[in-house]
Design a protein around this motif. Structure first.
Motif, PDB file in Angstrom:
ATOM      1  N   ASP A   1      27.512  -5.633  18.036  1.00  0.00           N
ATOM      2  CA  ASP A   1      28.477  -4.651  17.517  1.00  0.00           C
ATOM      3  C   ASP A   1      27.843  -3.816  16.407  1.00  0.00           C
ATOM      4  OD1 ASP A   1      30.315  -5.706  19.269  1.00  0.00           O
ATOM      5  OD2 ASP A   1      31.296  -6.978  17.775  1.00  0.00           O
ATOM      6  N   TRP A   2      27.101  -4.481  15.512  1.00  0.00           N
ATOM      7  CA  TRP A   2      26.467  -3.766  14.397  1.00  0.00           C
ATOM      8  C   TRP A   2      25.409  -2.800  14.922  1.00  0.00           C
ATOM      9  CZ3 TRP A   2      21.708  -2.833  12.299  1.00  0.00           C
ATOM     10  CH2 TRP A   2      21.683  -2.324  11.000  1.00  0.00           C
ATOM     11  N   LEU A   3      24.583  -3.266  15.846  1.00  0.00           N
ATOM     12  CA  LEU A   3      23.538  -2.413  16.411  1.00  0.00           C
ATOM     13  C   LEU A   3      24.134  -1.194  17.106  1.00  0.00           C
ATOM     14  CD1 LEU A   3      21.160  -5.130  17.913  1.00  0.00           C
ATOM     15  CD2 LEU A   3      20.647  -3.645  15.975  1.00  0.00           C
ATOM     16  N   SER A   4      25.231  -1.426  17.823  1.00  0.00           N
ATOM     17  CA  SER A   4      25.886  -0.328  18.519  1.00  0.00           C
ATOM     18  C   SER A   4      26.459   0.689  17.531  1.00  0.00           C
ATOM     19  CB  SER A   4      27.001  -0.878  19.422  1.00  0.00           C
ATOM     20  OG  SER A   4      27.594   0.153  20.176  1.00  0.00           O
ATOM     21  N   GLY A   5      27.013   0.192  16.430  1.00  0.00           N
ATOM     22  CA  GLY A   5      27.535   1.088  15.403  1.00  0.00           C
ATOM     23  C   GLY A   5      26.433   1.869  14.724  1.00  0.00           C
ATOM     24  N   PHE A   6      25.264   1.270  14.590  1.00  0.00           N
ATOM     25  CA  PHE A   6      24.144   1.920  13.912  1.00  0.00           C
ATOM     26  C   PHE A   6      23.478   2.973  14.809  1.00  0.00           C
ATOM     27  CE2 PHE A   6      19.590   2.151  12.882  1.00  0.00           C
ATOM     28  CZ  PHE A   6      19.654   2.542  11.548  1.00  0.00           C
ATOM     29  N   TYR A   7      23.171   2.580  16.066  1.00  0.00           N
ATOM     30  CA  TYR A   7      22.433   3.476  16.951  1.00  0.00           C
ATOM     31  C   TYR A   7      23.342   4.464  17.689  1.00  0.00           C
ATOM     32  CZ  TYR A   7      18.053   0.901  16.384  1.00  0.00           C
ATOM     33  OH  TYR A   7      16.915   0.332  15.869  1.00  0.00           O
ATOM     34  N   LYS A   8      24.634   4.101  17.818  1.00  0.00           N
ATOM     35  CA  LYS A   8      25.566   4.906  18.610  1.00  0.00           C
ATOM     36  C   LYS A   8      24.962   5.264  19.970  1.00  0.00           C
ATOM     37  CE  LYS A   8      28.086   6.743  14.656  1.00  0.00           C
ATOM     38  NZ  LYS A   8      27.580   5.670  13.772  1.00  0.00           N
ATOM     39  N   PRO A   9      24.597   4.248  20.732  1.00  0.00           N
ATOM     40  CA  PRO A   9      23.899   4.478  22.006  1.00  0.00           C
ATOM     41  C   PRO A   9      24.825   5.025  23.096  1.00  0.00           C
ATOM     42  CG  PRO A   9      24.465   2.172  21.808  1.00  0.00           C
ATOM     43  CD  PRO A   9      24.872   2.816  20.502  1.00  0.00           C
ATOM     44  N   LYS A  10      24.217   5.514  24.166  1.00  0.00           N
ATOM     45  CA  LYS A  10      24.995   5.981  25.318  1.00  0.00           C
ATOM     46  C   LYS A  10      25.710   4.811  25.988  1.00  0.00           C
ATOM     47  CE  LYS A  10      21.511   9.567  26.172  1.00  0.00           C
ATOM     48  NZ  LYS A  10      20.402   9.977  27.071  1.00  0.00           N
ATOM     49  N   LYS A  11      25.130   3.607  25.835  1.00  0.00           N
ATOM     50  CA  LYS A  11      25.676   2.448  26.535  1.00  0.00           C
ATOM     51  C   LYS A  11      25.460   1.191  25.700  1.00  0.00           C
ATOM     52  CE  LYS A  11      25.129   0.110  31.026  1.00  0.00           C
ATOM     53  NZ  LYS A  11      24.327   0.078  32.273  1.00  0.00           N
ATOM     54  N   THR A  12      26.471   0.338  25.649  1.00  0.00           N
ATOM     55  CA  THR A  12      26.337  -0.963  25.000  1.00  0.00           C
ATOM     56  C   THR A  12      26.659  -2.038  26.032  1.00  0.00           C
ATOM     57  OG1 THR A  12      26.965  -0.121  22.823  1.00  0.00           O
ATOM     58  CG2 THR A  12      27.187  -2.483  23.173  1.00  0.00           C
ATOM     59  N   THR A  13      25.727  -2.982  26.216  1.00  0.00           N
ATOM     60  CA  THR A  13      25.874  -3.992  27.266  1.00  0.00           C
ATOM     61  C   THR A  13      25.800  -5.395  26.670  1.00  0.00           C
ATOM     62  OG1 THR A  13      24.750  -2.488  28.801  1.00  0.00           O
ATOM     63  CG2 THR A  13      25.025  -4.783  29.500  1.00  0.00           C
ATOM     64  N   PRO A  14      26.925  -6.097  26.616  1.00  0.00           N
ATOM     65  CA  PRO A  14      26.902  -7.465  26.087  1.00  0.00           C
ATOM     66  C   PRO A  14      26.400  -8.455  27.125  1.00  0.00           C
ATOM     67  CG  PRO A  14      29.107  -6.912  26.812  1.00  0.00           C
ATOM     68  CD  PRO A  14      28.276  -5.666  27.024  1.00  0.00           C
ATOM     69  N   ALA A  15      26.036  -9.637  26.666  1.00  0.00           N
ATOM     70  CA  ALA A  15      25.800 -10.747  27.589  1.00  0.00           C
ATOM     71  C   ALA A  15      27.156 -11.125  28.185  1.00  0.00           C
ATOM     72  CB  ALA A  15      25.190 -11.926  26.847  1.00  0.00           C
ATOM     73  N   VAL A  16      27.146 -11.748  29.342  1.00  0.00           N
ATOM     74  CA  VAL A  16      28.415 -12.092  29.989  1.00  0.00           C
ATOM     75  C   VAL A  16      28.425 -13.552  30.440  1.00  0.00           C
ATOM     76  CG1 VAL A  16      28.865  -9.744  30.781  1.00  0.00           C
ATOM     77  CG2 VAL A  16      27.622 -11.326  32.274  1.00  0.00           C
ATOM     78  N   VAL A  17      29.640 -14.076  30.557  1.00  0.00           N
ATOM     79  CA  VAL A  17      29.869 -15.399  31.126  1.00  0.00           C
ATOM     80  C   VAL A  17      30.823 -15.219  32.304  1.00  0.00           C
ATOM     81  CG1 VAL A  17      30.836 -17.701  30.762  1.00  0.00           C
ATOM     82  CG2 VAL A  17      29.570 -16.584  28.925  1.00  0.00           C
TER      83      VAL A  17
END
Length: 369
Positions: free
Chosen positions: A50-66
């Motif tokens: 979440d922090w990285l996504s807020g910092f970089y504001k990327p085109k896409k954020t992909t979490p690990a999944v279960v």
């Protein structure tokens, strides 16, 4: 990672599944309402991503999944085809671990089914666990018998298979005494051999003790929960107290509302968050992260994975042409505010092929093919 949710009918499996996946599996007060295994994919909560996504504001954020698989309620005799039987035992074989939901509350309006699906019997967590365990063990006996026959036939042409037949014969005897494959003691080579057989009772287990709202508030004092905790301790398994009904309410909330609701309940995390953490711990998994303007992503690997194999998660070319990994711990990156600041302080390391990845590593892989 795929987790199979198992248990007797009417213990709260589908209610819990619905809550943690929002997949809408049918839930009803009768056995076998889940006719086909329901599958739900859940993002792994990760504040670092979440922090990285807020910092970089990327085109896409992909979490690990279960991936959660809700498997129809098993009953006494399932290994012999009772209820929905072997079809659903087969679905468990594809899972990394088992989440065994155990009912830990009384409710005269909800049938407690063990064998005969028309008979309501008293709640008995220890007995319920025993019923499911025996069904998994008996299904394994059949698998092991086939493995023995196959090894004995192969041994006629190659004597090396004699040892395989001996190992599985000893395991069959152990299972026939009512013991799980998890508890079978043998040397590492034999354990690796047994691991090729996809036995149900070999899979690691997390017990989800499903309590009502009153019981959940002081679960450690609930005798039913204590029964489950004692069994888990003996098996070196994990137990998580949950209230499927509350989880359903939590699932409908977001952000601040969810945080306030959890605070009112006196718990820091939802059952889903606790279940995922327990699963990672049980299976020896960690996450590393990649970050940039195109994508921020979390990747799941097993503890002990080296950098080239971790790079292979991104693409096979990354592993084949691995040169080095530029690594910074997430905590160092966050504390310094940027990659440039972390680099100035010498916190970004250049690691080679023998580097063992750590949880929370933020990585840039260098490769050449």
């Amino acid at each position: 990672m795929k987790l199979g949710i198992v248990g007797l009918p009417n213990v709260g499996k589908s209610t819990l599944f619905n809550a943690i996946t929002n997949a809408g599996a049918e839930s009803a007060n009768y056995p076998f309402c889940t006719i086909d295994p329901n599958v739900g994919v859940v993002a792994v909560p990760d504040a670092r991503l979440d922090w990285l996504s807020g910092f970089y504001k990327p085109k896409k954020t992909t979490p690990a999944v279960v991936e959660f698989v809700d498997i129809a309620g098993l009953v006494k005799g399932a290994s012999r085809g009772e209820g929905l039987g072997n079809k659903f035992l087969a679905n468990i074989r594809e899972c990394s671990a088992i989440v065994h939901v155990v009912r830990c509350f009384d409710d005269e309006n909800i049938m407690h089914v063990v064998g005969d699906t028309s008979t309501n019997v008293p709640v008995d967590p220890a007995g319920d666990i025993g019923v499911i365990d025996i069904e998994l063990i008996m299904a394994d006996v059949e698998m092991v018998e086939r493995r023995i026959v196959k090894a004995q036939k192969a041994a006629k042409a190659d004597k090396k298979y004699l040892h395989e037949a001996e190992v599985f014969t000893a395991l069959r005897d152990w299972l026939n005494d009512g013991n799980s494959a998890r508890s079978f003691v043998c040397d590492p080579d034999d354990a690796a051999l047994i691991a090729t057989s996809e036995l149900l009772s070999l899979k690691p287990v997390i017990y989800a003790a499903n309590l009502d709202e009153d019981g959940f508030a002081h679960y450690q004092d609930v005798p039913y929960y204590q029964q489950v905790a004692e069994i888990a301790a003996k098996e070196d398994a994990q137990v998580i107290p949950v209230c499927a009904k509350l989880e359903a309410e939590i699932a409908e909330l977001e952000g601040d509302e969810k945080a306030m609701f959890l605070e009112d309940l006196g718990i820091a995390e939802s059952g889903l968050d606790r279940l995922i953490k327990a699963s990672y711990s049980l299976l020896g998994l960690i996450s590393f992260l990649t970050a940039g303007e195109d994508e921020c992503r979390a990747w799941t690997i097993t503890k002990g994975t080296k950098a080239p194999q971790a790079a292979g998660k991104l693409h096979t070319d990354f592993e084949r042409g691995f040169i080095r990994a530029e690594v910074v711990s997430f905590e160092d990156l966050k504390a310094n505010g940027s990659m440039a600041a972390a680099r100035e302080k010498g916190l970004i390391r250049s690691e080679g092929k023998e580097y063992v990845m750590r949880d929370g590593d933020v990585v840039l892989f260098r490769f050449n093919v």
